[in-house]
Motif scaffolding. Structure first.
Motif, PDB file in Angstrom:
ATOM      1  N   ILE A 129      78.497  80.807  76.725  1.00 21.91           N
ATOM      2  CA  ILE A 129      77.611  80.736  75.553  1.00 21.91           C
ATOM      3  C   ILE A 129      77.911  79.460  74.768  1.00 21.91           C
ATOM      4  N   LYS A 130      79.182  79.175  74.549  1.00 17.06           N
ATOM      5  CA  LYS A 130      79.589  77.953  73.836  1.00 17.06           C
ATOM      6  C   LYS A 130      79.040  76.714  74.549  1.00 17.06           C
ATOM      7  N   ARG A 131      79.255  76.650  75.857  1.00 20.33           N
ATOM      8  CA  ARG A 131      78.797  75.490  76.638  1.00 20.33           C
ATOM      9  C   ARG A 131      77.275  75.321  76.539  1.00 20.33           C
ATOM     10  N   LEU A 132      76.522  76.416  76.715  1.00 14.44           N
ATOM     11  CA  LEU A 132      75.068  76.353  76.653  1.00 14.44           C
ATOM     12  C   LEU A 132      74.582  75.942  75.270  1.00 14.44           C
ATOM     13  N   ALA A 133      75.204  76.481  74.236  1.00 10.00           N
ATOM     14  CA  ALA A 133      74.766  76.171  72.871  1.00 10.00           C
ATOM     15  C   ALA A 133      75.081  74.733  72.481  1.00 10.00           C
ATOM     16  N   GLU A 134      76.168  74.199  72.988  1.00  9.01           N
ATOM     17  CA  GLU A 134      76.557  72.835  72.613  1.00  9.01           C
ATOM     18  C   GLU A 134      75.859  71.771  73.446  1.00  9.01           C
ATOM     19  N   GLN A 135      75.293  72.131  74.584  1.00  2.00           N
ATOM     20  CA  GLN A 135      74.637  71.121  75.420  1.00  2.00           C
ATOM     21  C   GLN A 135      73.190  70.899  75.020  1.00  2.00           C
ATOM     22  N   ALA A 136      72.604  71.834  74.285  1.00  2.00           N
ATOM     23  CA  ALA A 136      71.182  71.696  73.926  1.00  2.00           C
ATOM     24  C   ALA A 136      71.007  71.066  72.569  1.00  2.00           C
TER      25      ALA A 136
ATOM     26  N   VAL B 251      84.934  82.505  69.443  1.00  2.00           N
ATOM     27  CA  VAL B 251      84.896  81.099  69.834  1.00  2.00           C
ATOM     28  C   VAL B 251      84.142  80.318  68.764  1.00  2.00           C
ATOM     29  N   GLY B 252      84.605  79.100  68.501  1.00  2.00           N
ATOM     30  CA  GLY B 252      83.893  78.196  67.607  1.00  2.00           C
ATOM     31  C   GLY B 252      82.896  77.379  68.406  1.00  2.00           C
ATOM     32  N   VAL B 253      81.662  77.326  67.916  1.00  2.00           N
ATOM     33  CA  VAL B 253      80.587  76.617  68.608  1.00  2.00           C
ATOM     34  C   VAL B 253      80.046  75.538  67.676  1.00  2.00           C
ATOM     35  N   ASP B 254      79.998  74.318  68.170  1.00  2.00           N
ATOM     36  CA  ASP B 254      79.506  73.197  67.378  1.00  2.00           C
ATOM     37  C   ASP B 254      77.982  73.206  67.377  1.00  2.00           C
ATOM     38  N   ALA B 255      77.426  74.195  66.653  1.00  2.00           N
ATOM     39  CA  ALA B 255      75.974  74.368  66.560  1.00  2.00           C
ATOM     40  C   ALA B 255      75.694  75.361  65.431  1.00  2.00           C
ATOM     41  N   PRO B 256      74.507  75.266  64.815  1.00  2.00           N
ATOM     42  CA  PRO B 256      74.141  76.219  63.765  1.00  2.00           C
ATOM     43  C   PRO B 256      74.022  77.645  64.302  1.00  2.00           C
ATOM     44  N   ALA B 257      74.235  78.615  63.423  1.00  2.73           N
ATOM     45  CA  ALA B 257      74.196  80.028  63.818  1.00  2.73           C
ATOM     46  C   ALA B 257      72.865  80.413  64.458  1.00  2.73           C
TER      47      ALA B 257
ATOM     48  N   ASN C 165      79.794  77.779  59.271  1.00  2.00           N
ATOM     49  CA  ASN C 165      80.462  77.035  58.207  1.00  2.00           C
ATOM     50  C   ASN C 165      80.391  75.555  58.556  1.00  2.00           C
ATOM     51  N   ASP C 166      79.684  74.785  57.760  1.00  3.30           N
ATOM     52  CA  ASP C 166      79.544  73.338  57.975  1.00  3.30           C
ATOM     53  C   ASP C 166      79.036  72.996  59.373  1.00  3.30           C
ATOM     54  N   GLY C 167      78.039  73.722  59.848  1.00  4.45           N
ATOM     55  CA  GLY C 167      77.414  73.428  61.127  1.00  4.45           C
ATOM     56  C   GLY C 167      78.154  73.942  62.346  1.00  4.45           C
ATOM     57  N   VAL C 168      79.300  74.584  62.133  1.00  2.00           N
ATOM     58  CA  VAL C 168      80.054  75.189  63.229  1.00  2.00           C
ATOM     59  C   VAL C 168      79.932  76.706  63.091  1.00  2.00           C
ATOM     60  N   THR C 169      79.579  77.353  64.188  1.00  2.00           N
ATOM     61  CA  THR C 169      79.404  78.803  64.166  1.00  2.00           C
ATOM     62  C   THR C 169      80.543  79.463  64.915  1.00  2.00           C
ATOM     63  N   THR C 170      81.181  80.415  64.249  1.00  2.00           N
ATOM     64  CA  THR C 170      82.165  81.257  64.920  1.00  2.00           C
ATOM     65  C   THR C 170      81.415  82.465  65.454  1.00  2.00           C
ATOM     66  N   LEU C 171      81.408  82.595  66.764  1.00  2.00           N
ATOM     67  CA  LEU C 171      80.806  83.741  67.429  1.00  2.00           C
ATOM     68  C   LEU C 171      81.912  84.746  67.703  1.00  2.00           C
ATOM     69  N   VAL C 172      81.732  85.973  67.219  1.00  2.00           N
ATOM     70  CA  VAL C 172      82.701  87.034  67.422  1.00  2.00           C
ATOM     71  C   VAL C 172      82.009  88.174  68.157  1.00  2.00           C
ATOM     72  N   VAL C 173      82.602  88.600  69.261  1.00  2.00           N
ATOM     73  CA  VAL C 173      82.108  89.745  70.037  1.00  2.00           C
ATOM     74  C   VAL C 173      83.177  90.825  69.972  1.00  2.00           C
ATOM     75  N   GLU C 174      82.791  92.011  69.500  1.00  2.00           N
ATOM     76  CA  GLU C 174      83.703  93.147  69.418  1.00  2.00           C
ATOM     77  C   GLU C 174      83.072  94.306  70.158  1.00  2.00           C
ATOM     78  N   LEU C 175      83.856  94.966  71.013  1.00  2.00           N
ATOM     79  CA  LEU C 175      83.313  96.081  71.766  1.00  2.00           C
ATOM     80  C   LEU C 175      84.367  97.136  72.031  1.00  2.00           C
ATOM     81  N   GLU C 176      83.863  98.345  72.148  1.00  2.00           N
ATOM     82  CA  GLU C 176      84.688  99.482  72.553  1.00  2.00           C
ATOM     83  C   GLU C 176      84.391  99.709  74.028  1.00  2.00           C
ATOM     84  N   VAL C 177      85.452  99.898  74.818  1.00  2.00           N
ATOM     85  CA  VAL C 177      85.254 100.138  76.251  1.00  2.00           C
ATOM     86  C   VAL C 177      86.181 101.260  76.707  1.00  2.00           C
ATOM     87  N   PRO C 178      85.753 102.009  77.726  1.00  2.00           N
ATOM     88  CA  PRO C 178      86.682 102.977  78.324  1.00  2.00           C
ATOM     89  C   PRO C 178      87.913 102.231  78.853  1.00  2.00           C
ATOM     90  N   ASP C 179      89.067 102.860  78.781  1.00  2.00           N
ATOM     91  CA  ASP C 179      90.316 102.216  79.204  1.00  2.00           C
ATOM     92  C   ASP C 179      90.213 101.610  80.602  1.00  2.00           C
TER      93      ASP C 179
END
Length: 146
Positions: free
Chosen positions: A139-146, A8-14, A108-122
């Motif tokens: 997470i996006k909503r919380l980061a952009e509201q503050a 997700v792209g988040v309009d906030a610094p990393a 990148n330019d004040g926008v943070t791409t948050l990437v979550v990668e996980l391995e899970v049992p089927d």
């Protein structure tokens, strides 16, 4: 085992997105996507153990525990799971043992791409898709509201 990826792209610094995702108070807000009352114990520094927990009806907690295998502040965190927690007690092994979960924060330019990668049992994949989709939006909503 299945590999899942969420982004997700988040309009906030990393640094801010990092603090929202990993800070205990805001973690408890967005982790409600997994179970109301979810929390963690431990720390995010390399080598530290961390326990992700949710409450049981009897007052105990259950979840997963692991070790932080890599931490590059405001850029990347990697967790290796060691087992599960049942009724407050750690049980090494089980379906999550040895699996990884990674969080990347790419600014990148004040926008943070948050990437979550996980391995899970089927058998967890469908549930985790729904829960992580909700969690990453929170997470996006919380980061952009503050």
């Amino acid at each position: 085992m299945e590999n899942l990826r969420f982004s997700v792209g988040v309009d906030a610094p990393a640094q801010h997105v990092w603090n929202v995702m990993l800070g205990l108070d805001t973690y408890r807000e967005w982790a409600g996507a997994f179970q109301e009352g979810s929390t963690y114990e431990g720390g995010w520094n390399e080598g530290e153990e961390i326990r992700f927990l949710g409450p049981n009806d009897d007052g105990t907690s259950s979840g997963l525990f692991g070790t932080i295998v890599e931490n590059r502040p405001h850029e990347f965190v990697s967790i290796r799971y060691l087992g599960d927690v049942e009724n407050g007690a750690e049980n090494p092994g089980g379906p999550a043992a040895g699996l990884h979960e990674n969080y990347s924060f790419i600014e990148n330019d004040g926008v943070t791409t948050l990437v979550v990668e996980l391995e899970v049992p089927d058998e967890w994949a469908d549930d985790m898709r729904g829960m992580w989709s909700e969690a990453i939006d929170a997470i996006k909503r919380l980061a952009e509201q503050a």
